[in-house]
Design an enzyme around this catalytic site. Structure first.
Site, PDB file in Angstrom:
ATOM      1  N   CYS A  86       0.813  -1.219   0.000  1.00 33.77           N
ATOM      2  CA  CYS A  86       0.000   0.000   0.000  1.00 33.77           C
ATOM      3  C   CYS A  86       0.843   1.264   0.000  1.00 33.77           C
ATOM      4  CB  CYS A  86      -0.915   0.018   1.220  1.00 33.77           C
ATOM      5  SG  CYS A  86      -2.024  -1.399   1.339  1.00 33.77           S
ATOM      6  N   ILE A 223     -12.825  -1.861  -2.265  1.00 34.83           N
ATOM      7  CA  ILE A 223     -12.150  -2.161  -3.522  1.00 34.83           C
ATOM      8  C   ILE A 223     -12.284  -0.936  -4.423  1.00 34.83           C
ATOM      9  CG2 ILE A 223     -12.202  -3.632  -5.577  1.00 34.83           C
ATOM     10  CD1 ILE A 223     -11.263  -5.039  -3.004  1.00 34.83           C
ATOM     11  N   HIS A 339      -9.384   3.374  -1.854  1.00 34.15           N
ATOM     12  CA  HIS A 339      -8.034   2.842  -1.631  1.00 34.15           C
ATOM     13  C   HIS A 339      -7.579   1.963  -2.797  1.00 34.15           C
ATOM     14  CE1 HIS A 339      -4.509   1.388   0.273  1.00 34.15           C
ATOM     15  NE2 HIS A 339      -5.025   0.337   0.910  1.00 34.15           N
TER      16      HIS A 339
END
Length: 395
Positions: A86, A223, A339
């Protein structure tokens, strides 16, 4: 140390766009960032591209950045592809910054992309699970759930465990976490690029579907697809100093198996403060990695915005809301802004740049001059695998 500024920032809207390619997402963000900087593609002499799961979800491996820029005039110049869970695109900023500070390059473009929709939620979550040591997954699952079998969302199980630990030491409740998610949903409702633009109440957050432990669906990042891009330039190349936002610190650290004496995020934040020559009292706003809402409270404490264990009290004062002393996640954060993993770190910096320039519209933080972004990801038991902290300011 050579001064480097962000002179251009651009991003797509975040959401689920199954018919839109990674190339199209990246190209859109790149064009917006270059237009914002007032530069042509020929002015760029380095591209650093970040992505996390395109190899698993689209089959595109090894040369993702080259593919993303293939429809632009950026082909042929030096290209670096970055993977770091991430923290990918904030790591890409770290790499581009080092390249410019070295004197080898003058103008670098950072672009983070991710396309996670279109293959089903289970496949996307499975791809994300590979950010942990896959040879130890059965061991991790046993520790998290008491079962040898796979879990629906490995990382939300991790967040559930860390959340339980945080509740035990701080007295935080599920209501506190719902308040965080509701706060950020209000911020997200004011962000035209956010995936979710509906302001939620704490009651709605608590009533949403249970995911893991105290976490409900509206406390968890979704998602998402999207791209974000930044133009970095050496100080002497900056044409419009009024719009330039200087990078004061960029610190990258990796997790230690078994854990360090000081938690990964804490040691990264401390190093960033030292590099920038500032402390928490100097900050005007923060973007933090709230892949699950409770993590915002944890990071607020690690940032020194309050004493250890006082995250819920800080939240209750309204300090982290728009209009408060130190607004946190004015973009909506990962839960509301979205995200798309490889784009998240760059998107955090797009928000800080927009705020510091005074261009954030209804979500503007009055007088914003110094901002911090904390971006962590992956799993190196019991820590995240990577953490990047970036501090930017208007001088």
């Amino acid at each position: 140390m050579r001064e480097v500024s962000i002179t251009g920032a651009g991003m797509t809207g975040f959401g689920k766009f199954p018919e839109v390619s990674l190339r199209e997402l990246g190209t859109s963000a790149i064009r917006e960032a270059l237009d914002d900087a007032g530069l042509a593609e020929s002015d760029v002499d380095l591209v650093v591209h970040a992505n996390a799961v395109a190899g698993l979800l689209t089959g595109q491996e090894m040369t993702r950045g080259q593919v993303v820029v293939s429809g632009t005039g950026l082909t042929g110049i030096p290209m670096i592809n970055v993977e770091n869970a991430c923290a990918g695109s904030s790591t890409a900023v770290h790499v581009a910054l080092a390249a410019i500070r070295s004197g080898a390059y003058q103008t670098a473009l950072v672009v983070g992309t991710e396309k996670m929709s279109g293959r089903g939620t289970a496949e996307a979550l499975g791809a994300l699970t590979t950010a942990a040591d896959v040879e130890r997954l059965a061991e991790f699952n046993r520790e998290l759930t008491g079962s040898d079998g796979p879990v629906d969302s490995f990382f939300m199980e991790i967040y559930a465990r860390t959340t339980a630990d945080y509740m035990a030491r701080s007295g935080a409740t599920a209501r506190d976490f719902a308040e965080v998610a509701a706060k950020n949903s209000v911020h997200g409702s004011l962000n035209p690029k956010a995936q979710y633009r509906t302001a939620r109440t704490p009651e709605e957050v608590l009533a949403s579907r249970a995911v893991a432990g105290p976490l409900t669906m509206l406390m968890c990042s979704p998602i998402a697809d999207g791209a974000a891009a930044l133009v970095l330039q050496a100080g002497e190349r900056v044409r419009d100093r009024a719009s330039a936002v200087r990078i004061r610190a960029s610190v990258l650290r990796s997790g230690i198996p078994g854990g360090g004496a000081v938690p990964l995020e804490q040691r990264t934040i401390d190093a960033a403060y030292a590099e920038a020559g500032i402390g928490p009292d100097d900050l005007d706003l923060a973007e933090v990695h709230d892949a699950a809402s409770p993590n915002e409270l944890v990071v607020c404490e690690e940032l020194g915005l309050c004493s250890p264990g006082d995250g819920p009290k800080l939240l209750a004062t309204g300090a982290t809301r728009l209009g408060g002393r130190i607004p946190v996640n004015t973009s909506g954060g990962l839960v509301s802004r979205g995200h798309p993993v490889g784009a998240t770190g760059a998107a955090q910096l797009v928000e800080l740049v927009t705020q510091i320039r005074g261009r954030a519209g209804a979500r503007q933080v009055e007088g914003a001059r110094i901002g911090i972004a904390e971006n962590a990801g992956g799993y190196t038991h019991p820590e995240a695998a990577a953490c990047a902290v970036t501090i930017v300011s208007k001088d």
